[in-house]
Design a protein around this motif. Structure first.
Motif, mmCIF file in Angstrom:
data_model
loop_
_atom_site.group_PDB
_atom_site.id
_atom_site.type_symbol
_atom_site.label_atom_id
_atom_site.label_comp_id
_atom_site.label_asym_id
_atom_site.label_seq_id
_atom_site.Cartn_x
_atom_site.Cartn_y
_atom_site.Cartn_z
ATOM 1 N N THR A 139 0.831 -1.205 0.000
ATOM 2 C CA THR A 139 0.000 0.000 0.000
ATOM 3 C C THR A 139 0.867 1.257 0.000
ATOM 4 O OG1 THR A 139 -0.231 -0.119 2.420
ATOM 5 C CG2 THR A 139 -1.986 -1.114 1.099
ATOM 6 N N GLU A 140 1.957 1.231 0.743
ATOM 7 C CA GLU A 140 2.879 2.380 0.728
ATOM 8 C C GLU A 140 3.569 2.504 -0.631
ATOM 9 O OE1 GLU A 140 3.399 4.781 2.738
ATOM 10 O OE2 GLU A 140 2.247 4.139 4.478
ATOM 11 N N LYS A 181 1.285 4.143 -3.104
ATOM 12 C CA LYS A 181 1.237 5.592 -2.915
ATOM 13 C C LYS A 181 2.433 6.263 -3.590
ATOM 14 C CE LYS A 181 0.357 7.405 1.075
ATOM 15 N NZ LYS A 181 0.365 7.666 2.538
ATOM 16 N N GLU A 220 2.459 8.973 -7.013
ATOM 17 C CA GLU A 220 3.128 10.274 -7.097
ATOM 18 C C GLU A 220 4.026 10.349 -8.336
ATOM 19 O OE1 GLU A 220 2.644 12.869 -5.316
ATOM 20 O OE2 GLU A 220 1.409 12.032 -3.708
ATOM 21 N N HIS A 274 -4.779 8.412 -8.097
ATOM 22 C CA HIS A 274 -4.015 9.169 -7.112
ATOM 23 C C HIS A 274 -4.874 9.539 -5.909
ATOM 24 C CE1 HIS A 274 -1.911 12.878 -5.582
ATOM 25 N NE2 HIS A 274 -0.899 12.052 -5.686
ATOM 26 N N PRO A 281 -4.492 6.458 -1.288
ATOM 27 C CA PRO A 281 -4.000 6.685 0.081
ATOM 28 C C PRO A 281 -4.775 5.960 1.165
ATOM 29 C CG PRO A 281 -3.985 8.742 -1.146
ATOM 30 C CD PRO A 281 -4.707 7.746 -1.992
ATOM 31 N N THR A 300 -3.853 2.456 2.986
ATOM 32 C CA THR A 300 -2.890 2.290 4.075
ATOM 33 C C THR A 300 -3.574 2.155 5.428
ATOM 34 O OG1 THR A 300 -2.582 4.676 4.368
ATOM 35 C CG2 THR A 300 -1.126 3.563 2.800
#
Length: 391
Positions: free
Chosen positions: A336-337, A340, A344, A365, A369, A372
């Motif tokens: 999940t990180e 992200k 970006e 985008h 988030p 997480t």
């Protein structure tokens, strides 16, 4: 909107058989016709219509792993993987369908009485009934042991009081699994939490506003309030006071499903970006010809391949019944990180077009988030990992 992932009959992942690939092709064709053309409108309206739930159910895509006696076909977990991946390729807001099919339904299948299974599971499969799992509470965060919603037994009923929030499918759900404190004197280590099956028309249950989110707009998220809600004692799921242990038993699959979805989102972002920069020009040449763009794409592709190898190995272990809660927690946190970070980088390569609402990358985008926080925040997940590796 175009589905950028072509069907690959040569998918070499070890857990996928020819039957899995045929299922994959069938659901992709269904989604191409019944979901992709309408998804942008669903996002604007803030909901996936009930009619779509019934269509996906009538086509046999929900809960195929359930036993034949309840309407399933006894399929293995590989079918759940395929369903989750194909739904994610359309958009993250379809996560509620995976939660219904592969998070909520397994609780009833594992811990429910025969009557409960017969009453609910066939309707889960058909899409006639939508479900949700209500755990999170205002101010509670991920500390499930400190649940404040209470259920006190009285005259053949549990009297439920409390509130839940951030409940996916909660606004439309016909059936809720609600985590409640049934032993007010129990210390966290002794559980004292029970799971109740609560129907939508239960007296004392009210739904608050449909929560407005920064992303995943058509995934309905609700507040729930219980004011002396009367739930028959026969609606307890499993044994009283064993709720926390049941949740921990199912956490492995739930976190694995989260990792699978986030990985597919990252893969979709990669393909969207590659297609964009092959056509977009800057300073007289295509962006894909710049070294920086090539380096970035290489980094993203490498991250995704590493994640794919890790997750595929965990899928095989999960299908074999192994206890891999530490590893799936690592996968959920890291992927999940990673997604992200990838969002970006992909936004940057889309330059100004990445901020245009009608570009899928912009929605990706916005949507990524919140993953997480699924199945526990990063901090909670890391704490579990540290504890399980002996630190």
């Amino acid at each position: 909107m175009v589905n950028t992932m072509a069907f690959n009959k040569n998918d070499s992942r070890s857990f996928l058989t020819e039957e899995h690939l045929l299922f994959k092709q069938s659901i992709r064709e269904f989604l191409d016709k019944e979901a992709i053309p309408f998804y942008d409108q669903w996002e604007k309206e803030g909901e996936v219509p009930r009619s779509f739930w019934k269509k996906i159910g009538n086509n046999g895509f929900l809960c195929p792993w359930l036993d034949v006696e309840f309407g399933g076909v006894g399929a293995d977990f590989g079918y759940s993987v395929v369903l989750a991946e194909e739904l994610e390729m359309v958009g993250s807001a379809l996560v509620g369908i995976s939660i219904h099919s592969d998070v909520v339904a397994p609780y009833i299948a594992s811990f429910g009485t025969l009557d409960q299974k017969q009453r609910y599971l066939p309707k889960f499969i058909s899409g006639e009934m939508i479900s949700a799992f209500a755990m999170t509470e205002p101010g509670m965060g991920s500390e499930l042991a400190n649940i404040q919603t209470t259920a006190i037994k009285k005259d053949g009923y549990y009297i439920v009081n409390g509130a839940k929030t951030f409940i996916t499918n909660g606004f439309k759900a016909d059936l809720l699994i609600v985590a409640c404190k049934t032993d007010l004197d129990a210390v966290p280590s002794n559980d004292g939490i029970s799971l109740l099956l609560i129907d939508k028309d239960t007296p004392g249950l009210t739904r608050g506003r449909k929560l407005e989110k920064a992303g995943q707009n058509s995934s309905e998220t609700a507040e729930l309030f219980f004011d002396d809600a009367s739930v028959p004692v026969g609606n307890i799921l499993g044994e009283e006071g064993k709720g926390l242990s049941y949740i921990m038993q199912k956490l492995q699959q739930e976190r694995l499903m989260c990792a699978i979805g986030s990985l597919m989102a990252a893969k979709d972002m990669l393909h969207l970006t590659m297609n964009f920069i092959k056509e977009r020009k800057a300073i007289g040449k295509k962006i894909s010809k710049f070294n920086n763009a090539q380096f970035t794409i290489a980094e993203i592709a490498t991250d995704i391949q590493l994640g794919r190898t890790f997750v595929d190995g965990l899928i095989c272990k999960h299908m074999n019944g192994e206890n891999i809660i530490t590893e799936v927690s690592m996968a959920k946190y890291w992927i999940t990180e990673m997604s992200k970070r990838i969002s970006e980088k992909c936004m940057q390569l889309h330059d100004g077009y990445g901020n245009m609402g009608d570009y899928k990358i912009a929605r990706r985008h916005r949507d990524i988030p919140v993953t997480t926080f699924y199945t526990g925040s990063d901090e909670i997940v890391k704490t579990l990992i540290a504890k399980n590796i002996g630190f």
